[in-house]
Write an enzyme that holds these catalytic residues in place. Structure first.
Site, mmCIF file in Angstrom:
data_model
loop_
_atom_site.group_PDB
_atom_site.id
_atom_site.type_symbol
_atom_site.label_atom_id
_atom_site.label_comp_id
_atom_site.label_asym_id
_atom_site.label_seq_id
_atom_site.Cartn_x
_atom_site.Cartn_y
_atom_site.Cartn_z
ATOM 1 C CB CYS A 128 1.853 -3.331 -0.754
ATOM 2 S SG CYS A 128 0.459 -3.060 0.456
ATOM 3 C CB CYS A 171 -5.537 -9.144 0.864
ATOM 4 S SG CYS A 171 -3.886 -8.810 -0.658
#
Ligand SMILES: N[C@H](CCC[C@H](N)C(=O)O)C(=O)O
EC number: 5.1.1.7
Length: 284
Positions: free
Chosen positions: A67, A215
């Protein structure tokens, strides 16, 4: 916290033997005040030379291997706590480094992309993952088709479009593609419009989180896929709904992600149930 609008809960689990459980993630995401995209759980280091072992949990309770926006939030939080600006972390996907820069932005080395079909992973053999057979919409006039696939530790499909990325019903196509059987571990689905060799406009439907404002690993995936398909240079600005990220695919094959991270508020929560309380001193 947030990383360019990607809503992140950074959980300090150092000194503890327990983990943040899926039930806690689902409960926290069910509360409007603590709705999030990922939890970054900071655990005691497992490998000498690393500052922490970081677990990543999506808002649906599923675990993720990487992430990018969340890692920037972890660097920001630890740097604010200790003043140290450079870190080495370990995640399930491997070792990565992060640095809080003097200009306030944070750079994270997201490691090397994996392009072999079994590493993404895909459930079928594709020897050219720059363009895999996957489409959605009418068979004779697909709305999205022939994506590039890559793993940044987590699986990504980048669909190339030449229309405005907002003209696609990603809220409808996203879940269908995320859960397509070609992705045995599901996938993060992005729509990318290359507006210049050093500028991509990107929207992402995240695996286990849905539509997000940014993202980080999808930005890395889009840049890598842009280079692989000769659409972009090795460094580009990736404009997402939450703002701009800078991604560079270095000659040593490492992908560097640079962008902001922001603290919104602090509190405490039970890692088993998600019961939470806000800290008195408001820090936002
Ligand atoms: N949803 C992703 C994890 C978070 C990715 C994103 N928030 C980022 O900044 O990279 C997955 O399950 O692979």
């Amino acid at each position: 916290m947030n990383g360019l609008g990607n809503e992140i809960i950074v959980a300090d689990m150092r000194g503890r033997a327990d983990r943040v459980l899926p039930a806690a993630a689902i409960a926290l995401n069910g509360d409007i005040a603590t709705g999030f995209d990922q939890i970054m759980a900071i655990h005691d280091p497992r490998t000498p030379g690393t500052a922490a072992y970081v677990e990543i949990i999506n808002s649906d309770g599923s675990r993720a291997q990487a992430c990018g926006n969340g890692m920037r939030c972890v660097v920001h939080a630890l740097a604010a706590e200790s003043g140290t600006t450079s870190y080495v972390f370990e995640t399930i996907a491997g070792i990565l480094t992060g640095e809080a820069r003097a200009d306030g932005l944070i750079s994270v080395d997201m490691g090397k992309p994996r392009t072999y079909w079994q590493d993404i992973p895909l459930s079928e053999e594709f020897y050219d993952t720059r363009k895999i057979e996957l489409q959605i919409g009418p068979i004779d006039a697909p709305v999205l088709h022939s994506p590039s696939a890559v793993s940044m530790g987590n699986p990504h499909a980048t669909f190339w479009v030449d229309q405005d990325v907002w003209s696609y019903a990603l809220d409808r196509f996203g879940p269908l593609l995320e859960n397509h059987p070609i992705f045995p571990e599901r996938a993060n689905i992005s729509i990318a419009q290359v507006v210049a060799p050093d500028h991509i406009i990107l929207r992402t439907w995240e695996r286990g989180a849905g539509l997000t404002r940014a993202c980080g690993t999808a930005a890395c995936a889009a840049l890598v896929n842009g280079v692989r398909t000769k659409r972009t240079e090795r460094q580009a600005t990736i404009t997402m709904p939450g703002g701009d990220l800078i991604v560079a695919w270095r000659e040593d094959d490492h992908v560097l992600l640079t962008g902001p991270a922001e603290l919104e508020f602090a509190g405490r929560f039970d890692p088993a149930t998600g019961a939470w309380s806000r800290s008195e001193q408001d820090v936002a």
